[in-house]
Design an enzyme around this catalytic site. Structure first.
Site: not given
Ligand code: DGL
Length: 309
Positions: A13-14, A76, A155, A204, A206
């Site tokens: 993931d990011s 992600c 966050e 997403c 989050h």
């Molecule tokens: N992990 C990203 C997503 O699910 C969210 C956070 C980001 O923008 O990197 O799209």
């Protein structure tokens, strides 16, 4: 040579958000080992263009592939939307993203066939959820809205408190989130409510951590879908069909790696998971960048082909 059943599942993931997917994977597949890479140093991916995100997908996919994984999960939404098809063509293990499982759950849940999707700018702009829903049921109409500030709120909320976390709204950070959150959430969600959706995909990583608050804004008549559970189900089915699932006697061992601060990842990651990550390892962005070949650069730069994500 290690038996394929004993190899880990590679997940990336990011940053930290993909741990909401790991949480479900560990619940659904308690004997599987997981190797997770969170690209915290380059988070967020959401505002970046698709070619750049595809470069990251190829780098991290390559890094995981040489570590003997048996299956890859792109945990992600933004990376799935930009790079799933390319990853599936590039790597020789099955690659599962989070968009199609979420779309499937939404199609199954909707009664009036009006589905909302919220995600990052990158995910919404890609149209990946609309394509995935259409491929499953062309009669379902999708209404999408970017909700990028929800990522910042999660966050910030994560950094405010201690202890395990299911939903940020059950924590003390409720106090922090409340005033600005509801105003913002109404801006994002009111147009979807007016469109008459009965199902909303939290597109997403989050957003499941804000689900209680989002539910309050959209009201009890709208069913929230988080793709994490569906993704875990798809991973389980894929491993079982291939005969690659870990045996019931296997004791899992999870490894967490970040491009950012390992201490912060351990502290915040353990809160999302509800169990300790253990010491977190690091890989530098330079090392990931060094994996890029001219062929990978060319593939990442190609316009995205139509895919269901
Ligand atoms: N992990 C990203 C997503 O699910 C969210 C956070 C980001 O923008 O990197 O799209």
């Amino acid at each position: 040579m290690r038996d394929v059943r004993d190899r880990p599942i590679g997940v990336f993931d990011s940053g930290l958000g993909g741990l909401t997917v790991v949480r479900e994977l560990a619940r659904a597949l308690p004997h599987e080992s997981i190797l997770y890479l969170g690209d915290t140093a380059r988070c967020p991916y959401g505002p970046r263009d698709q070619a750049e995100v595809r470069r990251f997908v190829l780098q991290i996919g390559t890094w995981l592939s040489v570590r003997d994984i048996k299956l890859m999960v792109i945990a992600c939404n933004t990376a799935t939307a930009s790079g799933l098809a390319l990853a599936q063509r590039t790597f020789d293990v099955p690659v599962i993203g989070v968009v199609e499982p979420g779309a499937r759950a939404a199609v199954q849940a909707t009664r009036n066939r009006r589905v909302g999707v919220i995600g990052t700018v990158g995910t919404v702009r890609s149209g990946a959820y609309s394509s995935a829903v259409r491929a499953l049921d062309a009669g379902v109409t999708v209404f999408s809205a970017p909700a990028p500030k929800f990522v910042d709120i999660v966050e910030a909320g994560l950094r405010m408190d201690d202890g395990a976390i299911e939903s940020l709204m059950s924590q003390a950070s409720d106090v922090f989130v409340r005033p600005s959150f509801y105003e913002l959430a109404r801006d994002y969600l009111d147009p979807l409510k007016r469109a008459g959706i009965d199902t909303l995909v939290l597109g997403c990583t989050h957003f499941p951590l804000l689900s209680a608050a989002i539910q309050q804004v959209v009201g009890p008549g709208v069913r929230l879908i988080s793709s994490a559970e569906e993704t875990a189900r798809e991973v389980r089915e894929t491993l079982e069909v291939r005969g690659h699932a870990a045996g019931s006697g296997s004791v899992p061992s999870h490894t967490f790696v970040t491009t950012g601060d390992p201490d912060e990842f351990e502290r915040l990651g353990s809160r999302i998971l509800g169990w300790p990550t253990g010491p977190v390892e690091t890989v530098s962005v330079d090392e990931l960048e060094s994996l890029m070949t001219p062929e990978m650069e060319a593939a990442a730069a190609e316009p995205r082909e139509p895919s269901c994500g």
